[in-house]
Every structure is written in structure tokens, then in C-alpha cells.
Design an enzyme around this catalytic site. Structure first.
Site: not given
Ligand code: 3H9
Length: 709
Positions: A108, A128
Site C-alpha cells: 500500500e 491481509e
């Protein structure tokens, strides 16, 4: 300094230096933000490189911190969202230079840079979902803008990482750098000075036209169907798909809010807590009090396996797969041939399924050296004995190995329950003897119980722990007792499953209740697969140890007496067709009812929640004893054994974690109830009683024990 700022002439360099993997721990995002501001202000800087120190770029948000939030012990979420937006808004181009892993928050962060370059061998991903959460810093929003909707959905919902060359093709990475990454990234940064720096959040060309959701509808529908099929608890995966879908239907700021909301929901869910516990507990395994990481390990360059049965053959494959040459021995040529042909068949199946190439298999088979001559073992570094279970025979084998093997060679037994100290007593090197308990099929199952006997040396333990990693196993150090950790806890679990059927539960109802709880298979199906005769034989052998008057399971012994050994005889608790598919057998219930009546066992209706409590709490109660006796070092170690060797659902974290989440007060109350109803087999473990009364959990106990050591 965890974030360093330097300069190479007109290119500013921000280095994230937070060993071991540059996780974005508290303070790091803030420090990166300050560094970006400094770069913005420094007139001499015309472009910026963001790089990680050490082997990785950034492995994501700090999982230790996220786990605290998941457990409700902290409110602090990583301050990433704003940082990434600030990076995107920087007036000077920022180039993320990726080596090793850019995962989760790491990817990210990199997507907030204007360009990404990578060293060969780097990998990127949004894993995740494997922690029960979704990307929470814009990953579900920026990834589809770089990689396209279909790939972003797949990566966010399944969590697989991809290699740098694929990431280049997808548009996640702009260039692969050959040679030094930093120098290459600095050169790249100079190339892009003066270009309009593209902000990922404004790159909408791969999203489809906003406001026309039907364009991507098929992608989302297929992804949802796929995760529902593949995952037993798909909450996070479905949330990830929803978040990516929002990216295609809403303006960036609004869809980011959707992501934030879903991220928050997932983070406070029970599966997130359990999966983060599993991640951290697996890493804890290597930490053994009294055996520091730098304990010298012995070289293991060659191995031998005694016994070419299913287990021995599987173990030989494990070493060959890791590139370690391995002898395999049996008593005669016929046994050896049988064993090898099984190994060859296993490999052939792997090739058929695309798991291995033919070339890989040919090379591995070259490493497996069949022999009838134990003299061939004279130079090996490690022997694993995998002959049938019987103390007298094992001792003979060990005495012979001790005579033949070079001084210092490690002698391991694959026994499932025999006393390792007694086996070691047959040798003159008890310090080099231990248990290496593989699980069947050994070439597939990840678990390895490393059983430490009284005299096993620190070096031998350290060697075994490192070897476990090398051969792709999760090595868990356990103490020496009957059944060690896994089987010792599995035994009461299996016992209760049988008792429940004897008390009136349907065979399928018992299996279904535990399958619905999340177990990979119901306990009675597992028993049929393993063979009911194993327990039958063991019970016969150890009958003298049984306490008179204490209830013993009877159904499986009786099933064996009528020739129903499980899958291998085509019938056990179930019937089996020629493809070994289980078919409910109407003959079983009346037989069990008859045996129960003869034994005076009252019949009643039993609910699914009671089935689960009886089986799982029986396991947990034994786990509490194991923990108190120090047979397992930590509650998390027991959980790792159950997640990796017994099909316990990872989203429940393992039996001890599960008990902690239920609350030990409740667990103790239920165990006490069963104790009253069912007698002494249910006597609550003292540790369970103590922790319940103190309002604490097994994890608290383990933490305190670690602090004392
Ligand atoms: C996330 O990013 C959420 C975001 O969307 C943003 C939210 C706002 N944190 O595995 P290893 C430690 S969620 C803390 O043995 P390897 C690990 O505990 C995160 N610690 O090494 C161990 O510690 P110790 C998404 C971490 O070389 C040491 O590093 N990211 C973290 O075999 C070595 O670990 C992931 O899920 C972390 N994020 O493999 C990636 N990662 O030395 C998780 C590692 O005390 N990490 N540690 O035992 C991995 O997959 C592997 O660790 C990696 C290295 C492939 C990086």
C-alpha cells in the site's frame, strides 16, 4: 533511527530501517511522513527514493500491534492512509524501490509512491486476508487501478503474493532493476524528474467506467463463489471483494471509507484475532528458553531412514524434496521394493497434479538410496527410525544404529507414543537421541513434533529446529510423555466422540457437528481413515494400565472384532465404496445400540453444541495438563500442533486459543458439569481450575511462564 534521510546529489533517499522486516510499527509512518515533508522543503532534492534496509522493503503493518487492536487491548491503528495520500501529493516524484517483500501495508505504501521499481526476486501482495482482515490503507482501492479489477480481487481475496516479473506485466511495478537496487532506483528517479508524477488514486483507466457496475459484475460474482467454495470462514475475503467493488462504483474518497469500515469490522472479528495469533505463535516456536538462536547446530548433509513403510517412505521424500540425500532401509528386498514403489506412485501423482515437474521428481528419486545394509549408515548425520511400534524392537534397532553410526550422528525415532528415554537407553549416546514425530502423509503434513528426552543435548534440539524449517515443516518442541502433545490430546477427543455414539448420537451427527465447528474431518471419519485397529491394538497392549472401574470406549473395539477396521477393510464407522467414499451404514447404529445396552449405557438425544463441547473441551482439559507439566512450552505451541497436524480450523486459532476466547470460566464450568455427569475422566485439570478462578487465560499463563524463564 528507524527512518533515515540521506541524499545522492539531487535525489533524496528515505530508508526504512525497522528490523527484522521493516514492519510499519508505531512511529514509522509518522517518521516517513516527516521525511517526505523534509524532501518537499529541500530545494536541492528533485526526486525521492523510498527503500527498505535489509532484505525486505516493508512486510506490512506491525502484526503485534494489530493483534492488540483485534484483542480489544489497543485502539491504535497504523496511521497509513493519510501518509500514503501525502506521498501521492508530494510535488517531487517518489520512487519505491522494492527488494524482498512488499506486503500488506508495504505494498500500500509502495502504491502511494509515483513509481515502483524492484529487484529480481522481489514479491508483492496483499496477504491481509490470511490474517482475517483486508487491506486497510487503500490497498483495495489502488491495486485495481494498477493491476486491473480481476487481478486485484484475486490478490485481495486470496492473499497470494506474486513475483516481481508478473507484477511488472500487471503494471504494479514499473521496472525491474538489474544490479544494485538503490543505484538503479536513483537512476530511475533522475529519469522521471520533471514528468508529471502520476497519482495512483487518479488512475482510473483500469477500473471500467464509473457508474456502470454491470461491467465488472461477473468478476465479483465469480470471486464470491470461489471464496465461498474454498474457505470455511470467508468473512474477510468477502469484505475484500466488497471493498474492491466499491472502488469501481464510487469516487475514491467514498470507496476508501467503505474499505475503512470493512477493515474495522474484520479487525474486531474473532477470526482476525485467531489468525494473527496463529501467525505470531508460529514464529514463537523458534524461541526456546535455554537454547538461544545462536546455539551451534550440527551439519545435516545426509540422512537415513529405517523402515520403508508408508511413514518411512514419506519421510524419505521429505528429505529428498529438500535436496538432502537419504538412504532408506528395510529388512528384505520385497519390503524395500514395496516402499519404493509407493514413493514413486506418490511422486507420479504430484507430477499429474502439477505440483512437481518430472525433472524435479527424477532428481529427487536420485537422492533416495534404497539399501538392505545398515552398514551404509556409517557416515550419515541423522537417522530417522520408522519401524512398527514396539519397544523391544525399537531398542534393538537403536542399539544397532548406535554401533554402526559415526559418533555424533543424531538418532531419531518417529514413534507416536513410546518413551524416548527408554529408547535412548539402548544407546551409548542418549544426548543424540530424540523423537522426530512426522504426521501421515509425512510428505504432505506440515507438522513435526520434536520430542526432547531427558538427555537430548541443546545442539541436537537446535539442529532439529533448524532442520524442520529447512524441510518445510513447522517444528514444535515438546516433552516426552505418552502420545506427546498431539496424540495425548487427540485421545480424549476421540474417546468422547465414541462415547457420544454409545450414548445415542448418530455417527454422522457427531462428525457433522465437529465438521461444522470447523474441523477438516469429523473424528469418526478420521478414525476410519487411520484404521480403528491401531487404537484397538494399543488398548489391548496397555490394558494393564487402565484404572479399574473407569469407563473405556467399547464401540471401536467391537467394530474391530467384527472385522470393521475402517477404510482399509471397506467398513468401519461408515461403509466405503471402491473410491473410498464414505457411505452411512444402517448396520452400525443397531450394533452400537446393542453393545451399549449390554454395557448398561443409557440412551438419549444429544445436541450438536454438546457434541462440540464434549469433544473439544476433553482436548482442552488435557491441553491444560500438558501446559502445566511443561510438556508444551506455550499454549500457542499446542495450537500450532493442532492447526498443522490435526485439521483444527485456523480461524479458531487452535484449541487453547479457542478456549481462551470462550473464556476459561465457562470452559471450566462445562468441564465440571461433565465431571459430575460422566465421572473421573473429566476431572478438571488443576491449571484450568486455577486460571478460571483468576479470570485469566492460557495465553496469559504462557506469557508469565516465558517472563519467569
Ligand atoms: C497489514 O499490513 C495491514 C495493512 O493493510 C494496513 C492496516 C492499516 N509485523 O516469517 P518470518 C516478524 S497486515 C510484525 O520468520 P521469513 C516475525 O514475527 C500485515 N512482525 O521470516 C518474525 O519475528 P521474530 C500484512 C512481523 O523471512 C520475523 O519478522 N503482512 C511482520 O520466513 C521474521 O518473520 C503480512 O501478512 C509484520 N508484518 O518471511 C506479511 N512480518 O524474528 C507477514 C514478519 O521475532 N510476514 N514479522 O520471530 C510474512 O509473510 C513473512 O514474515 C515474510 C518474511 C515473508 C515477510
Amino acid at each position: 533511527m528507524q527512518v533515515q534521510v540521506t541524499r545522492d546529489s539531487d535525489v533524496g533517499i528515505i530508508t526504512i530501517d525497522n528490523p527484522p522486516v521493516n514492519a510499519l510499527s508505531p512511529g514509522i509512518p509518522e517518521a516517513i511522513g516527516e521525511a517526505v515533508e523534509q524532501m518537499e522543503r529541500d530545494a536541492a532534492v528533485r526526486a525521492v527514493v523510498l527503500i527498505g534496509a535489509g532484505r525486505n522493503f516493508v512486510a506490512g503493518a506491525d502484526i503485534n500491534e494489530l493483534a492488540k487492536v483485534a484483542a480489544g487491548k489497543s485502539q491504535r491503528r497504523p496511521l497509513l492512509l493519510e501518509l500514503i495520500r501525502r506521498m501521492e501529493d508530494c510535488s517531487k516524484p517518489i520512487v519505491a524501490a522494492i527488494q524482498g517483500n512488499a506486503l500488506g501495508g508495504g505494498l500500500e505504501l509502495a502504491m502511494g509512491a509515483h513509481y515502483r521499481v524492484a529487484a529480481a526476486g522481489a514479491q508483492v501482495g496483499q496477504p491481509e486476508v490470511k490474517l482475517g482482515i483486508i487491506p486497510g490503507a487503500g490497498g483495495t482501492q489502488r491495486l485495481p487501478r494498477l493491476a486491473g479489477v480481476a487481478k486485484a480481487v484475486e490478490m485481495c481475496a486470496e492473499g497470494a503474493v506474486i513475483k516481481a516479473d508478473e507484477a511488472v506485466k500487471l503494471g504494479i511495478i514499473d521496472r525491474l532493476i538489474e544490479g544494485g537496487l538503490l543505484a538503479g532506483a536513483v537512476a530511475f528517479a533522475r529519469e522521471v524528474v520533471g514528468n508529471r508524477a502520476p497519482k495512483t488514486r487518479e488512475r482510473n483507466d483500469k477500473l471500467g467506467k464509473l457508474g456502470t457496475p454491470q461491467q465488472n459484475a461477473a468478476i465479483f460474482a465469480a470471486a464470491r463463489e470461489n471464496v465461498r467454495k474454498k474457505q470455511r470462514a470467508p468473512m474477510a475475503a468477502l469484505a475484500a471483494i466488497d471493498a474492491v467493488e466499491a472502488a469501481t462504483t464510487l469516487p475514491f474518497d467514498e470507496s476508501c471509507q467503505v474499505e475503512q469500515k470493512l477493515f474495522g469490522q474484520c479487525l474486531s472479528s474473532a477470526p482476525a484475532g485467531a489468525l494473527m495469533h496463529a501467525f505470531l505463535a508460529e514464529r514463537e516456536l523458534a524461541k526456546v528458553p535455554g537454547i538461544p538462536k545462536d546455539t551451534p547446530a550440527l551439519p545435516v548433509q545426509s540422512v537415513a531412514v529405517v523402515g520403508a513403510g508408508t511413514m518411512g517412505g514419506g519421510i524419505a521424500m521429505v528429505f529428498a524434496n529438500a535436496g538432502i540425500p537419504v538412504f532408506i532401509k528395510d529388512v528384505d528386498q520385497a519390503a524395500l521394493d514395496r516402499g519404493l514403489s509407493k514413493v514413486q506412485n506418490n511422486y507420479a501423482t504430484s507430477v499429474k497434479r502439477g505440483r512437481f515437474t518430472q525433472q524435479f521428481v527424477d532428481e529427487r528419486l536420485q537422492l533416495i538410496k534404497p539399501t538392505l545394509n545398515i552398514g551404509d549408515f556409517s557416515a550419515v548425520d541423522l537417522v530417522v527410525e520408522a519401524v512398527f511400534e514396539g519397544m523391544a524392537f525399537k531398542k534393538e534397532v537403536f542399539a544397532e544404529l548406535d554401533r554402526v553410526c559415526k559418533p555424533g550422528a543424531i538418532l531419531a525415532t518417529n514413534t507416536s507414543y513410546l518413551d524416548i528415554d527408554e529408547i535412548a537407553s539402548a544407546t551409548r549416546r542418549p544426548e543424540a537421541v530424540l523423537g522426530l514425530h512426522f504426521f501421515s502423509p509425512a510428505n504432505v503434513m506440515r507438522l513435526l513434533e520434536i520430542v526432547r528426552a531427558k538427555a537430548t543435548s541443546k545442539e541436537v534440539i537446535a539442529t532439529s529446529m533448524q532442520l524442520a524449517k529447512r524441510i518445510g515443516k513447522v517444528g514444535v518442541l515438546v516433552g516426552n510423555c505418552r502420545g506427546f502433545v498431539g496424540n495425548r490430546m487427540f485421545s480424549p477427543y476421540r474417546r468422547e466422540a465414541q462415547f457420544l455414539v454409545e450414548e445415542g448420537a448418530e455417527v454422522q451427527a457427531v462428525d457433522q457437528a465437529l465438521y461444522d465447528f470447523g474441523m477438516a474431518m469429523g473424528p469418526l471419519s478420521v478414525a476410519d481413515l487411520a484404521g480403528l485397529d491401531i487404537g484397538w491394538r494399543m488398548r489391548k497392549e496397555f490394558r494393564h494400565l487402565q484404572k479399574p472401574g473407569v469407563r473405556q470406549p467399547l464401540a471401536e473395539d467391537r467394530l474391530c472384532e467384527v472385522g470393521r477396521y475402517g477404510q482399509k477393510t471397506g467398513a468401519g464407522w461408515y461403509k466405503y465404496d471402491q473410491n473410498r467414499k464414505a457411505i452411512p451404514d444402517p448396520e452400525v447404529a443397531p450394533m452400537v445400540r446393542k453393545w451399549a445396552a449390554e454395557a448398561g449405557i443409557a440412551q438419549r438425544q444429544i445436541s450438536a453444541p454438546e457434541i462440540v463441547d464434549r469433544c473439544i473441551y476433553a482436548m482442552v482439559n488435557e491441553g491444560a495438563r500438558i501446559l502445566q507439566e511443561g510438556i508444551a512450552l506455550r499454549a500457542g505451541d499446542i495450537d500450532m500442533i493442532y492447526l498443522n497436524g490435526y485439521g483444527f480450523p485456523n480461524y479458531r486459532g487452535g484449541p487453547m486459543w479457542y478456549a481462551d476466547t470462550v473464556g476459561l470460566k465457562k470452559v471450566y464450568a462445562r468441564v465440571s458439569e461433565f465431571h459430575q455427569q460422566l465421572g473421573e475422566l473429566w476431572e478438571p485439570a488443576p491449571l484450568l481450575k486455577q486460571l478460571a478462578s483468576e479470570g485469566r487465560g492460557f495465553a496469559d499463563f504462557s506469557r508469565e511462564q516465558a517472563a519467569i524463564v
